[in-house]
Design a protein around this motif. Structure first.
Motif, PDB file in Angstrom:
ATOM      1  N   GLU A  12       0.820  -1.216   0.000  1.00 52.63           N
ATOM      2  CA  GLU A  12       0.000   0.000   0.000  1.00 52.63           C
ATOM      3  C   GLU A  12       0.853   1.267   0.000  1.00 52.63           C
ATOM      4  O   GLU A  12       0.357   2.357  -0.275  1.00 52.63           O
ATOM      5  N   CYS A  13       2.135   1.119   0.266  1.00 54.62           N
ATOM      6  CA  CYS A  13       3.052   2.264   0.269  1.00 54.62           C
ATOM      7  C   CYS A  13       3.674   2.528  -1.095  1.00 54.62           C
ATOM      8  O   CYS A  13       4.359   3.545  -1.269  1.00 54.62           O
ATOM      9  N   LEU A  14       3.444   1.655  -2.062  1.00 52.29           N
ATOM     10  CA  LEU A  14       4.120   1.800  -3.353  1.00 52.29           C
ATOM     11  C   LEU A  14       3.757   3.107  -4.052  1.00 52.29           C
ATOM     12  O   LEU A  14       4.647   3.856  -4.465  1.00 52.29           O
ATOM     13  N   GLU A  15       2.476   3.390  -4.210  1.00 53.83           N
ATOM     14  CA  GLU A  15       2.086   4.616  -4.917  1.00 53.83           C
ATOM     15  C   GLU A  15       2.584   5.870  -4.210  1.00 53.83           C
ATOM     16  O   GLU A  15       3.112   6.772  -4.877  1.00 53.83           O
ATOM     17  N   PRO A  16       2.457   5.973  -2.880  1.00 56.95           N
ATOM     18  CA  PRO A  16       3.019   7.156  -2.218  1.00 56.95           C
ATOM     19  C   PRO A  16       4.531   7.294  -2.433  1.00 56.95           C
ATOM     20  O   PRO A  16       5.035   8.410  -2.587  1.00 56.95           O
ATOM     21  N   ILE A  17       5.253   6.187  -2.474  1.00 54.21           N
ATOM     22  CA  ILE A  17       6.693   6.243  -2.736  1.00 54.21           C
ATOM     23  C   ILE A  17       6.943   6.772  -4.142  1.00 54.21           C
ATOM     24  O   ILE A  17       7.755   7.677  -4.348  1.00 54.21           O
ATOM     25  N   LEU A  18       6.237   6.215  -5.128  1.00 54.30           N
ATOM     26  CA  LEU A  18       6.438   6.640  -6.519  1.00 54.30           C
ATOM     27  C   LEU A  18       6.060   8.104  -6.721  1.00 54.30           C
ATOM     28  O   LEU A  18       6.752   8.833  -7.430  1.00 54.30           O
ATOM     29  N   GLU A  19       4.976   8.546  -6.080  1.00 52.38           N
ATOM     30  CA  GLU A  19       4.564   9.946  -6.190  1.00 52.38           C
ATOM     31  C   GLU A  19       5.626  10.870  -5.588  1.00 52.38           C
ATOM     32  O   GLU A  19       5.965  11.910  -6.171  1.00 52.38           O
ATOM     33  N   ALA A  20       6.154  10.491  -4.432  1.00 49.56           N
ATOM     34  CA  ALA A  20       7.198  11.303  -3.799  1.00 49.56           C
ATOM     35  C   ALA A  20       8.471  11.316  -4.641  1.00 49.56           C
ATOM     36  O   ALA A  20       9.152  12.344  -4.733  1.00 49.56           O
ATOM     37  N   MET A  21       8.771  10.186  -5.277  1.00 53.23           N
ATOM     38  CA  MET A  21       9.934  10.145  -6.168  1.00 53.23           C
ATOM     39  C   MET A  21       9.768  11.132  -7.316  1.00 53.23           C
ATOM     40  O   MET A  21      10.691  11.878  -7.631  1.00 53.23           O
ATOM     41  N   GLU A  23       7.891  13.823  -7.382  1.00 55.49           N
ATOM     42  CA  GLU A  23       7.956  15.180  -6.837  1.00 55.49           C
ATOM     43  C   GLU A  23       9.392  15.624  -6.594  1.00 55.49           C
ATOM     44  O   GLU A  23       9.718  16.804  -6.708  1.00 55.49           O
ATOM     45  N   GLN A  24      10.274  14.665  -6.269  1.00 52.79           N
ATOM     46  CA  GLN A  24      11.670  14.988  -5.978  1.00 52.79           C
ATOM     47  C   GLN A  24      12.583  14.839  -7.199  1.00 52.79           C
ATOM     48  O   GLN A  24      13.801  14.908  -7.078  1.00 52.79           O
ATOM     49  N   GLY A  25      11.985  14.618  -8.372  1.00 54.61           N
ATOM     50  CA  GLY A  25      12.760  14.602  -9.599  1.00 54.61           C
ATOM     51  C   GLY A  25      13.293  13.250 -10.039  1.00 54.61           C
ATOM     52  O   GLY A  25      14.055  13.170 -10.997  1.00 54.61           O
ATOM     53  N   PHE A  26      12.906  12.188  -9.365  1.00 58.09           N
ATOM     54  CA  PHE A  26      13.330  10.856  -9.784  1.00 58.09           C
ATOM     55  C   PHE A  26      12.448  10.403 -10.943  1.00 58.09           C
ATOM     56  O   PHE A  26      11.234  10.550 -10.903  1.00 58.09           O
ATOM     57  N   ARG A  27      13.063   9.853 -11.967  1.00 56.88           N
ATOM     58  CA  ARG A  27      12.326   9.402 -13.147  1.00 56.88           C
ATOM     59  C   ARG A  27      12.740   7.983 -13.489  1.00 56.88           C
ATOM     60  O   ARG A  27      13.926   7.666 -13.541  1.00 56.88           O
ATOM     61  N   THR A  71      15.671   0.927  -9.631  1.00 56.34           N
ATOM     62  CA  THR A  71      15.843   2.170 -10.369  1.00 56.34           C
ATOM     63  C   THR A  71      17.311   2.561 -10.388  1.00 56.34           C
ATOM     64  O   THR A  71      18.050   2.275  -9.440  1.00 56.34           O
ATOM     65  N   LEU A  72      17.729   3.182 -11.478  1.00 58.11           N
ATOM     66  CA  LEU A  72      19.091   3.700 -11.584  1.00 58.11           C
ATOM     67  C   LEU A  72      19.117   5.126 -11.063  1.00 58.11           C
ATOM     68  O   LEU A  72      18.270   5.940 -11.435  1.00 58.11           O
ATOM     69  N   ILE A  73      20.068   5.414 -10.200  1.00 55.75           N
ATOM     70  CA  ILE A  73      20.170   6.745  -9.608  1.00 55.75           C
ATOM     71  C   ILE A  73      21.625   7.196  -9.574  1.00 55.75           C
ATOM     72  O   ILE A  73      22.547   6.382  -9.556  1.00 55.75           O
ATOM     73  N   ASP A  74      21.809   8.504  -9.552  1.00 55.43           N
ATOM     74  CA  ASP A  74      23.137   9.068  -9.339  1.00 55.43           C
ATOM     75  C   ASP A  74      23.549   8.810  -7.891  1.00 55.43           C
ATOM     76  O   ASP A  74      22.697   8.798  -6.988  1.00 55.43           O
ATOM     77  N   ASP A  75      24.839   8.643  -7.680  1.00 57.97           N
ATOM     78  CA  ASP A  75      25.334   8.402  -6.320  1.00 57.97           C
ATOM     79  C   ASP A  75      24.853   9.482  -5.351  1.00 57.97           C
ATOM     80  O   ASP A  75      24.495   9.190  -4.210  1.00 57.97           O
ATOM     81  N   ALA A  76      24.819  10.720  -5.805  1.00 61.07           N
ATOM     82  CA  ALA A  76      24.438  11.849  -4.953  1.00 61.07           C
ATOM     83  C   ALA A  76      22.976  11.781  -4.506  1.00 61.07           C
ATOM     84  O   ALA A  76      22.603  12.414  -3.521  1.00 61.07           O
ATOM     85  N   LYS A  80      18.877  10.553  -0.479  1.00 54.83           N
ATOM     86  CA  LYS A  80      17.590  11.240  -0.673  1.00 54.83           C
ATOM     87  C   LYS A  80      16.481  10.222  -0.961  1.00 54.83           C
ATOM     88  O   LYS A  80      15.389  10.293  -0.385  1.00 54.83           O
ATOM     89  N   LEU A  81      16.755   9.262  -1.828  1.00 57.63           N
ATOM     90  CA  LEU A  81      15.742   8.260  -2.173  1.00 57.63           C
ATOM     91  C   LEU A  81      15.485   7.303  -1.015  1.00 57.63           C
ATOM     92  O   LEU A  81      14.338   6.961  -0.731  1.00 57.63           O
TER      93      LEU A  81
END
Length: 115
Positions: A12-21, A23-27, A71-76, A80-81
């Motif tokens: 049940e937390c999946l959609e809130p996680i994806l939405e927050a991602m 909002e914070q610029g994760f694609r 997901t692939l993310i920058d080290d920096a 945050k994620l």
């Protein structure tokens, strides 16, 4: 660059996680349906292991599946994620929420550059 994996028991937390991602610029993330080892063993009538009964107390019997996101993310962006995920599940340190782990990525082709 890293690949971050989330095995999420609290689906049940999946959609809130994806939405927050978002909002914070994760694609870009891939989500798979997954099943844990105990669930598979519990469903196998041919398995007769005495430890199974004891281990059932450590997982949620009503939950049949989990979601696995990667997901692939920058080290920096790693911390945050992880913070987003931790907040949305109510604390990864609590039982039966999920686990997060990451690994370095040495090669990627076909991924769009950040704008």
């Amino acid at each position: 660059m890293q690949v971050l994996f989330l095995v999420l028991n609290k689906e049940e937390c999946l959609e809130p996680i994806l939405e927050a991602m978002l909002e914070q610029g994760f694609r870009g993330a891939t989500i798979l349906e997954s099943t844990g080892m105990m669930r598979v063993l519990d469903g196998d009538d041919n398995v007769d292991l005495p430890m199974i009964g004891l281990l059932r107390h450590f997982y949620s019997p009503e939950r049949k599946t989990s979601k696995t996101m990667f997901t692939l993310i920058d080290d920096a962006d790693h911390d945050k994620l992880v913070k987003i995920i931790d907040e949305k599940v109510g604390g990864l340190d609590k039982p039966d929420t999920g686990i997060v782990f990451s690994m370095p990525v040495s090669y990627v082709k076909g991924m769009a550059k950040k704008k």
